[in-house]
Design a protein around this motif. Structure first.
Motif, PDB file in Angstrom:
ATOM      1  N   TRP A  75       0.867  -1.167   0.000  1.00  0.00           N
ATOM      2  CA  TRP A  75       0.000   0.000   0.000  1.00  0.00           C
ATOM      3  C   TRP A  75       0.908   1.222   0.000  1.00  0.00           C
ATOM      4  O   TRP A  75       1.888   1.285   0.748  1.00  0.00           O
ATOM      5  N   TYR A  76       0.581   2.219  -0.815  1.00  0.00           N
ATOM      6  CA  TYR A  76       1.458   3.384  -0.934  1.00  0.00           C
ATOM      7  C   TYR A  76       0.627   4.626  -1.241  1.00  0.00           C
ATOM      8  O   TYR A  76      -0.517   4.554  -1.687  1.00  0.00           O
ATOM      9  N   ARG A  77       1.222   5.787  -0.978  1.00  0.00           N
ATOM     10  CA  ARG A  77       0.582   7.066  -1.263  1.00  0.00           C
ATOM     11  C   ARG A  77       1.633   8.172  -1.195  1.00  0.00           C
ATOM     12  O   ARG A  77       2.715   7.978  -0.641  1.00  0.00           O
ATOM     13  N   VAL A  78       1.296   9.345  -1.718  1.00  0.00           N
ATOM     14  CA  VAL A  78       2.207  10.483  -1.658  1.00  0.00           C
ATOM     15  C   VAL A  78       2.401  10.890  -0.204  1.00  0.00           C
ATOM     16  O   VAL A  78       1.452  10.913   0.594  1.00  0.00           O
ATOM     17  N   TYR A  79       3.653  11.184   0.144  1.00  0.00           N
ATOM     18  CA  TYR A  79       3.990  11.613   1.505  1.00  0.00           C
ATOM     19  C   TYR A  79       4.252  13.115   1.493  1.00  0.00           C
ATOM     20  O   TYR A  79       5.132  13.593   0.785  1.00  0.00           O
TER      21      TYR A  79
ATOM     22  N   HIS B 160      -3.498   0.458  -3.470  1.00  0.00           N
ATOM     23  CA  HIS B 160      -3.135  -0.932  -3.262  1.00  0.00           C
ATOM     24  C   HIS B 160      -2.517  -1.516  -4.537  1.00  0.00           C
ATOM     25  O   HIS B 160      -3.103  -1.421  -5.616  1.00  0.00           O
ATOM     26  N   SER B 161      -1.371  -2.128  -4.398  1.00  0.00           N
ATOM     27  CA  SER B 161      -0.767  -2.819  -5.542  1.00  0.00           C
ATOM     28  C   SER B 161      -1.470  -4.155  -5.765  1.00  0.00           C
ATOM     29  O   SER B 161      -2.291  -4.597  -4.949  1.00  0.00           O
ATOM     30  N   ALA B 162      -1.111  -4.810  -6.840  1.00  0.00           N
ATOM     31  CA  ALA B 162      -1.582  -6.175  -7.061  1.00  0.00           C
ATOM     32  C   ALA B 162      -0.977  -7.101  -6.001  1.00  0.00           C
ATOM     33  O   ALA B 162       0.109  -6.838  -5.471  1.00  0.00           O
TER      34      ALA B 162
ATOM     35  N   VAL C 236       1.622  -5.375   3.053  1.00  0.00           N
ATOM     36  CA  VAL C 236       0.430  -5.933   3.689  1.00  0.00           C
ATOM     37  C   VAL C 236       0.293  -7.385   3.255  1.00  0.00           C
ATOM     38  O   VAL C 236       0.207  -7.675   2.054  1.00  0.00           O
ATOM     39  N   VAL C 237       0.281  -8.275   4.231  1.00  0.00           N
ATOM     40  CA  VAL C 237       0.118  -9.702   3.958  1.00  0.00           C
ATOM     41  C   VAL C 237      -1.314 -10.099   4.285  1.00  0.00           C
ATOM     42  O   VAL C 237      -1.827  -9.788   5.370  1.00  0.00           O
ATOM     43  N   THR C 238      -1.969 -10.745   3.344  1.00  0.00           N
ATOM     44  CA  THR C 238      -3.345 -11.209   3.536  1.00  0.00           C
ATOM     45  C   THR C 238      -3.334 -12.710   3.768  1.00  0.00           C
ATOM     46  O   THR C 238      -2.806 -13.468   2.959  1.00  0.00           O
ATOM     47  N   TYR C 239      -3.925 -13.104   4.893  1.00  0.00           N
ATOM     48  CA  TYR C 239      -3.939 -14.518   5.263  1.00  0.00           C
ATOM     49  C   TYR C 239      -5.149 -14.793   6.147  1.00  0.00           C
ATOM     50  O   TYR C 239      -5.413 -14.055   7.091  1.00  0.00           O
ATOM     51  N   ASN C 240      -5.892 -15.831   5.802  1.00  0.00           N
ATOM     52  CA  ASN C 240      -7.069 -16.196   6.586  1.00  0.00           C
ATOM     53  C   ASN C 240      -8.039 -15.016   6.710  1.00  0.00           C
ATOM     54  O   ASN C 240      -8.614 -14.776   7.768  1.00  0.00           O
ATOM     55  N   LEU C 241      -8.168 -14.247   5.623  1.00  0.00           N
ATOM     56  CA  LEU C 241      -9.081 -13.106   5.516  1.00  0.00           C
ATOM     57  C   LEU C 241      -8.660 -11.913   6.367  1.00  0.00           C
ATOM     58  O   LEU C 241      -9.457 -10.996   6.580  1.00  0.00           O
ATOM     59  N   ILE C 242      -7.433 -11.886   6.855  1.00  0.00           N
ATOM     60  CA  ILE C 242      -6.932 -10.790   7.669  1.00  0.00           C
ATOM     61  C   ILE C 242      -5.787 -10.102   6.935  1.00  0.00           C
ATOM     62  O   ILE C 242      -4.889 -10.759   6.420  1.00  0.00           O
ATOM     63  N   ASP C 243      -5.823  -8.769   6.889  1.00  0.00           N
ATOM     64  CA  ASP C 243      -4.721  -7.987   6.338  1.00  0.00           C
ATOM     65  C   ASP C 243      -3.774  -7.619   7.471  1.00  0.00           C
ATOM     66  O   ASP C 243      -4.167  -6.942   8.426  1.00  0.00           O
TER      67      ASP C 243
END
Length: 550
Positions: free
Chosen positions: A485-489, A503-505, A533-540
């Motif tokens: 996940w990224y955005r302008v700082y 959000h990236s792919a 961000v790691v997605t596992y078992n429906l949790i980010d």
């Protein structure tokens, strides 16, 4: 995979510590802790148990409604001369009522007051013998620090001092450039400066009784720490010894003690125009996030030039007080759960590990009387589990006799399903917009630990960058996916006002836990912040935030 397998995820990021041992260069920045730390363990544990405190920035330039102290950096000699000579002549906060302030802070759940004794300008808010640039040489002509200390003790709160060893008035008098960086002093002036700083600390540590906390902002910190710990061995030094991120919250849970100092708007001192206040809901959610990540929130206000608290600040503190009155057990003396949050549901747990607090944010659309269901993937219920909503008995809704408003739950193979009704009336119009806390007793974690590590970012072209992360202790689970996940700082002050994350792919994770994502559409020259961000078992599960220059 069922929840009974108890597969655990825990968000962690490796945070690089730049900790120097006590020396002439004990430079400790906001996000750093220090090896020179004589804080007693019981005092640091107290901070971990403490939900929040009230920071008060107040200085001689409040009459102008401008940034505290910093306008002197790079100022003309004429500006500096008039600043130091004219502003004390109009400093007169005759409506300052410290008892009113600390009473309101206590209602809002705050356990300590951190008052500005001296900011970078060098203006002292106490009766000091070290300089004539102090509150006694103003129309107010009272030791405002003593008034604050005595009121804080009367309220049963702990006394905290903010102190800046940097002193622009000292620099001005010695014909040195007013700056926070690279100030060069000869040996004689350096010795005078160090002695000056030491004497000010001695006054603060000997003339006001027991001081519970200290926040050191600037250099030289080591003289301040050495003097204050010697005279007040039980004092808890925050900035200068512990992590104190400013105008932001850490991206992940930190197990060591920390606090985050954040303003209600963008300004530390009262700014009557052109400020942007966070809503009461925003402030409550910042408190919740800080507690879910193991920290304490140090929320700042600034009295007006006449000493009163601005309506905007008072109103938000009272909104926080209302929320805290209902939900205090979810933030007092708690610790982080195995994960910080599942989307807009945040977690804390009791010290005995028997109770989990499920804090539902983004609740403005949850109407009074409506039943909502939530599926939790990190909590596992058993035969002895009990569910309730803090503040209400879940038996009666006003003007709705016979309606079923009970709390229900069902443990399934895919998660713990909660079903509760929001029944308590807090506002006249029935539209209380703030988080609802569901208390779950006698539960256990349904997941176990994965550590998400934020690695590097590297520009691949003017518009592309390669972002790298790692899952520590990776067990080869093929269902796990990673993204960035990224955005302008736009800088530290703007961090809490930033827009949504892009959000990236999602990509698979390599056998050693490494993953890499290439993103496009960037603009050369801009700074971006990013987190894996790691997605596992429906949790980010996020890693910590970092910044790179494209």
């Amino acid at each position: 995979m069922t929840m009974k397998l108890l597969i655990n995820i825990f968000a962690y990021a490796s945070i690089c510590l730049s900790c120097n041992c006590f020396a002439q260069n004990d430079v400790v920045t906001d996000n750093d802790s220090s090896h020179y730390n004589l804080n007693k363990p019981e005092r640091e544990e107290w901070l971990q148990n403490t939900d929040d405190g009230l920071f008060i920035h107040f200085g001689v330039d409040v009459s102008l409604g401008i940034v505290i102290s910093h306008s002197l950096v790079g100022a003309s000699n004429d500006y500096a001369q008039r600043y130091f000579s004219e502003l004390p002549a109009v400093f007169n906060p005759k409506k300052f009522d410290p008892d009113e302030i600390v009473t309101l802070a206590k209602l809002a759940g705050m356990k300590y007051i951190m008052f500005t004794t001296k900011h970078h300008s060098g203006f002292c808010m106490w009766d000091t013998k070290t300089t004539d640039f102090n509150v006694m040489n103003t129309p107010y002509h009272k030791d405002i620090l003593r008034e604050m200390v005595e009121a804080t003790r009367r309220a049963g709160l702990q006394v905290g001092f903010y102190f800046s060893p940097e002193d622009f008035n000292f620099l001005y008098k010695h014909h040195l450039p007013i700056s926070r960086d690279n100030v060069v002093m000869n040996h004689a002036v350096r010795k005078e400066y160090d002695d000056f700083t030491r004497k000010q600390c001695e006054e603060l540590m000997t003339n006001y009784g027991k001081i519970d906390l200290l926040f050191i902002d600037g250099e030289p910190k080591e003289i301040v720490k050495e003097t204050c710990w010697k005279l007040q061995p039980d004092i808890l030094i925050t900035r200068g010894a512990l992590k104190t991120p400013e105008q932001m919250l850490p991206g992940v849970t930190m197990n060591e003690p920390w606090l985050s100092c954040i303003t209600m708007g963008t300004a530390w001192q009262y700014q009557p125009t052109n400020d942007r206040y966070k809503s009461g809901t925003n402030l409550i959610e910042l408190l919740i996030e800080a507690r879910s990540k193991g920290g304490s929130l140090l929320l700042n206000i600034g009295p007006k030039a006449n000493g009163e608290i601005a309506d905007e600040q008072e109103g938000r503190l009272r909104e926080m007080a209302a929320w805290y009155f209902v939900n205090r057990e979810a933030v007092d003396s708690v610790r982080p759960w195995v994960i910080t949050n599942e989307k807009n549901i945040w977690y804390t747990k009791s010290l005995d590990n028997k109770t989990v607090y499920v804090i539902v944010t983004d609740a403005a659309s949850w109407k009074e009387g409506d039943r909502r269901s939530f599926t939790l993937h990190s909590v596992y219920a058993g035969a002895a589990t009990k569910v309730s909503v803090l503040g209400q008995n879940s038996l009666i809704q006003e003007y709705r006799p016979g309606k079923d408003v009970s709390c229900m739950f069902n443990q399934t193979d895919t998660g713990l399903v909660l079903s509760v009704v929001k029944t308590q009336r807090i506002y006249d119009d029935h539209h209380w917009p703030n988080p609802v806390v569901i208390k779950i007793e006698n539960v256990s974690p349904a997941i176990h630990a994965v550590q998400v590590n934020t690695l590097s970012a590297k520009s691949a072209s003017n518009t592309k960058a390669i972002l790298n992360g790692k899952v520590n202790n990776y067990r080869g689970d093929k269902n796990m996916r990673a993204s960035f996940w990224y955005r302008v700082y736009n800088g530290q002050t703007e961090d809490l006002y930033a827009g949504p994350w892009i959000h990236s792919a999602k990509v698979p994770i390599g056998s050693n836990g490494d993953f890499r994502v290439t993103i496009d559409g960037l603009k050369k020259g801009l700074q971006y912040e990013f987190k894996p961000v790691v997605t596992y078992n429906l949790i980010d599960v996020p890693g910590d935030k970092k910044v790179w220059q494209q």
